[in-house]
Scaffold this active site. Structure first.
Site, PDB file in Angstrom:
ATOM      1  N   ILE A 403      26.014 -15.553 -20.797  1.00 34.01           N
ATOM      2  CA  ILE A 403      25.897 -16.992 -20.992  1.00 34.01           C
ATOM      3  C   ILE A 403      26.959 -17.503 -21.953  1.00 34.01           C
ATOM      4  O   ILE A 403      27.522 -18.584 -21.766  1.00 34.01           O
ATOM      5  CB  ILE A 403      24.466 -17.300 -21.472  1.00 34.01           C
ATOM      6  CG1 ILE A 403      23.476 -17.042 -20.326  1.00 34.01           C
ATOM      7  CG2 ILE A 403      24.335 -18.717 -21.994  1.00 34.01           C
ATOM      8  CD1 ILE A 403      22.055 -16.823 -20.759  1.00 34.01           C
ATOM      9  N   ASP A 404      27.261 -16.719 -22.982  1.00 31.24           N
ATOM     10  CA  ASP A 404      28.230 -17.124 -23.994  1.00 31.24           C
ATOM     11  C   ASP A 404      29.630 -17.248 -23.394  1.00 31.24           C
ATOM     12  O   ASP A 404      30.323 -18.249 -23.575  1.00 31.24           O
ATOM     13  CB  ASP A 404      28.216 -16.099 -25.131  1.00 31.24           C
ATOM     14  CG  ASP A 404      28.516 -16.717 -26.490  1.00 31.24           C
ATOM     15  OD1 ASP A 404      28.559 -17.950 -26.593  1.00 31.24           O
ATOM     16  OD2 ASP A 404      28.682 -15.951 -27.450  1.00 31.24           O
ATOM     17  N   ASP A 405      30.079 -16.197 -22.705  1.00 30.31           N
ATOM     18  CA  ASP A 405      31.396 -16.257 -22.074  1.00 30.31           C
ATOM     19  C   ASP A 405      31.477 -17.392 -21.068  1.00 30.31           C
ATOM     20  O   ASP A 405      32.497 -18.078 -20.967  1.00 30.31           O
ATOM     21  CB  ASP A 405      31.709 -14.929 -21.379  1.00 30.31           C
ATOM     22  CG  ASP A 405      32.324 -13.926 -22.330  1.00 30.31           C
ATOM     23  OD1 ASP A 405      33.546 -13.937 -22.483  1.00 30.31           O
ATOM     24  OD2 ASP A 405      31.574 -13.140 -22.920  1.00 30.31           O
ATOM     25  N   HIS A 479      26.917 -22.820 -28.159  1.00 27.26           N
ATOM     26  CA  HIS A 479      28.043 -22.868 -27.230  1.00 27.26           C
ATOM     27  C   HIS A 479      27.632 -23.498 -25.900  1.00 27.26           C
ATOM     28  O   HIS A 479      28.424 -24.221 -25.278  1.00 27.26           O
ATOM     29  CB  HIS A 479      28.608 -21.467 -27.021  1.00 27.26           C
ATOM     30  CG  HIS A 479      29.223 -20.892 -28.257  1.00 27.26           C
ATOM     31  ND1 HIS A 479      29.335 -19.530 -28.489  1.00 27.26           N
ATOM     32  CD2 HIS A 479      29.759 -21.485 -29.354  1.00 27.26           C
ATOM     33  CE1 HIS A 479      29.915 -19.323 -29.655  1.00 27.26           C
ATOM     34  NE2 HIS A 479      30.174 -20.498 -30.204  1.00 27.26           N
TER      35      HIS A 479
END
Length: 676
Positions: A403-405, A479
């Site tokens: 999810i972050d990337d 993010h």
């Protein structure tokens, strides 16, 4: 403009935009800081542009600790393929990381760590270092003083059991029948975080097989009493969690004696199928070294010889984790971070003023677009109806996009004026839809899975190696919120739930916990820009508390730093440590987002970055500012020292990067059109 306590706001654009883009210089001192920042940004930009791969990606070394190197040698010894060149090169690196007291730490400047020191010592023995050598004798004495091998973590003792240096029956049991547990059942494999899941499944096979290879030498010097290497210890009270799981482990040891051979064989074969199905195109598993190591061992024990394509490609993938240094030393990366590094580098360069259609930004966007994962992975177990559309951290890891990337790649792509804007819009639309679908029930986001919060996996005696679940975190949630705001979705109910969760998670001192970066500075540096991007004004109480905390923990030299010990002792170490380029940048990113561009704290922080920059445009940063598992596994991303300072300098010089509402509207329209 108004903001409510749950984080909703009447703002359409980030309130920081107007303030941050005001470049009025009021004093000669401020003008000097601005000139210094501009000079530093130009040099950092040149350095970063010169290091882009021809295909469009960036990747810095990912440095962890010497257990990666030690276990690589132990694996090769176990398989009978350890060669002298590899052993000597690895030993050179391991020896170079030894501390004055004879120990090895898990991060730069950290204390000696028992399991790491044991594994390093054994690896050096494999490479030919004699126990009588002063550096070895000092390490062995330190190990004995702290309880010897018996006090080491389970993973270390598993490696030693492979050679008869420890008894398998004195290790926690991990039955392969776990592979059959349905998802509603506690301790099924999907209760574990993806990194733990990929490691535990092959280890169930290893645990069941209990192999022993001939030991090339004894290790009596690492026991407090070689005649009694594992003295009995009393069990925890039966009414406690520890006591309950200790007794469960004893029951599992008895169970292995009565499980029908056919049942166990079928379970191991099911585990093998699960492993092979998840091997990536490059031969690795999950793009990370530990699951690959244990998968190779498990499959070898099940009869796969080293010439089998699965094994051959698996071993070749492990070779690609090796970084050969100029002095001949060989360091093993636990993982590689090209997608993460590339999206962060793209953001840094764009925010520093590189034209949006610059050829190298377009090349980076092309590469990122080609890395999109458009097939389901293990995340679909919890979200079977959700269409794919994410990015992983590594070159090859289609089973585990994160999810972050995905959020950061979307933010990076929006900064590039691409020759095929429709392709970009569709990719970002899929990313937004996938990330929204991966929201946990509390309104926040974890890294890889949805609602991966079971309390049981961390209780297992086997799981003493670090975090084994993937609960939502403030930095990942921030993010995602920032991405949603950039797409014009700050008022979407799902974004508002994320904002409300972030506001509720703020620490009493005004900071936020950093799960994937060190630590409260990273959390705060992630959350404040997200909240202001979503419309919270700089005057919001949560923002003011964060600003006050950052100003309070600023170092006397003008920078910011935080030691990894803040994960163990927040009261003593939160926001405290030697100044580093990446952590100073995170603090500046938060302060700039809060409208503090003209503050003394920002001026001093920018000046520190400019003054500490090297002539080649880089910064020195030996300190570890990345996190795999809080405290237990720390990371020095070698590109962090470059991308984050450049991002901070760029925002100081040029203001808010998202003064492009037409792009945001296009993204929102696409999500709506796709049923997001």
């Amino acid at each position: 403009m108004t903001a409510t306590t749950d984080g909703s706001t009447g703002a359409t654009l980030p309130p920081r935009a107007a303030a941050a883009s005001d470049t009025t210089v009021t004093t000669p001192e401020a003008a000097g800081v601005r000139d210094a920042a501009a000079h530093a940004a130009r040099r950092a930009t040149d350095f970063l542009l010169a290091r882009q791969d021809a295909q469009g990606w960036w990747k810095g070394d990912l440095e962890t600790n010497v257990t990666m190197d030690a276990e690589d040698l132990l694996l090769r010894q176990f398989l009978g393929i350890l060669d002298e060149t590899t052993a000597l090169a690895a030993a050179k690196f391991i020896r170079g990381e030894q501390r004055e007291d004879g120990t090895w730490a898990t991060f730069y400047g950290g204390p000696g760590e028992l399991s790491t020191t044991i594994e390093a010592y054994v690896a050096l023995r494999l490479a030919g270092d004699l126990p009588e050598a002063p550096h070895m004798a000092k390490a062995a004495a330190w190990i004995r003083e702290r309880g010897g091998i018996a006090a080491a973590r389970v993973f270390t003792r598993i490696w030693l059991a492979l050679f008869g240096w420890w008894k398998w029956e004195d290790l926690p049991e991990l039955p392969p029948e776990l592979i059959w547990f349905p998802t509603w059942m506690p301790l099924n494999i999907y209760d574990f975080g993806c990194w733990a899941r990929q490691t535990i499944v092959p280890l169930t096979v290893v645990s069941a097989k209990r192999p022993v290879r001939p030991a090339p030498f004894p290790l009596d010097e690492l026991h407090t009493d070689p005649a009694d290497p594992n003295p009995a210890r009393p069990l925890a009270p039966v009414a406690s969690w520890d006591g309950a799981f200790q007794r469960l482990d004893k029951a599992l040891h008895q169970l292995r004696k009565v499980v029908p051979r056919g049942v166990r064989k079928a379970a191991m074969n099911a585990a093998a199928r699960w492993i092979i199905e998840r091997q990536e195109n490059d031969g690795c598993w999950g793009g990370i070294q530990p699951p690959a190591v244990y998968s190779v061992i498990a499959l070898h024990l099940l009869g796969y010889d080293l010439r089998h394509p699965v094994m051959r490609e698996g071993l070749a993938s492990l070779d690609r984790f090796a970084v050969w240094r100029e002095d001949g030393a060989r360091m093993i990366e636990a993982c590689q971070s090209p997608v993460w590094d590339t999206c962060l580098a793209t953001i840094a360069l764009a925010d520093a003023g590189l034209p949006a259609d610059h050829p190298q930004l377009v090349r980076a966007a092309d590469w990122m677009l080609g890395e999109e994962i458009v097939r389901p992975g293990d995340w679909a177990v919890k979200r079977p109806g959700l269409p794919p559309g994410g990015w992983a951290f590594e070159f090859h890891n289609d089973n585990y996009p994160d999810i972050d990337d995905t959020a950061e790649v979307a933010l990076a792509l929006r900064r590039v004026r691409h020759h095929d804007p429709e392709r970009v819009d569709h990719a970002i639309g899929r990313a937004v839809r996938w990330n929204l679908g991966m929201q946990s029930k509390n309104g926040a986001w974890g890294a890889f899975d949805v609602d991966n919060t079971s309390p049981f996996p961390n209780r297992l005696p086997f799981c003493d190696f670090g975090e084994v679940i993937d609960p939502p975190s403030a930095d990942v949630t921030a993010h995602v919120v920032e991405m949603l705001a950039a797409e014009g979705l700050a008022h979407d109910p799902r974004a508002r739930r994320g904002i409300a969760w972030l506001l509720a998670e703020q620490e009493a001192n005004g900071s936020w916990f950093g799960r994937w970066g060190v630590n409260y500075i990273y959390g705060t540096g992630s959350v404040v820009p997200a909240l202001t991007a979503a419309g919270l004004p700089g005057t919001h109480p949560a923002i003011r508390r964060a600003v006050a905390w950052l100003e309070d923990v600023q170092n006397d030299d003008g920078g910011w730093g935080e030691d990894l010990r803040s994960y163990k002792d927040a009261e003593e170490w939160s926001g405290h440590g030697a100044s580093t380029a990446s952590q100073t940048a995170w603090a500046l990113m938060a302060l700039l987002a809060a409208g503090e561009k003209d503050s003394k704290a920002v001026e001093r922080g920018v000046r520190w970055l400019a003054d500490t920059q090297r002539e080649d445009g880089t910064w020195d940063e030996p300190y570890f500012t990345g996190t795999g598992f809080p405290w237990d596994f720390s990371i020095n991303y070698h590109l962090y020292r470059q991308v984050f300072p450049l991002t901070a300098l760029g925002r100081y010089l040029h203001g808010d990067p998202f003064e492009r509402p037409p792009l945001a509207k296009a993204g929102k329209a696409l999500v709506e059109a796709q049923g997001g």
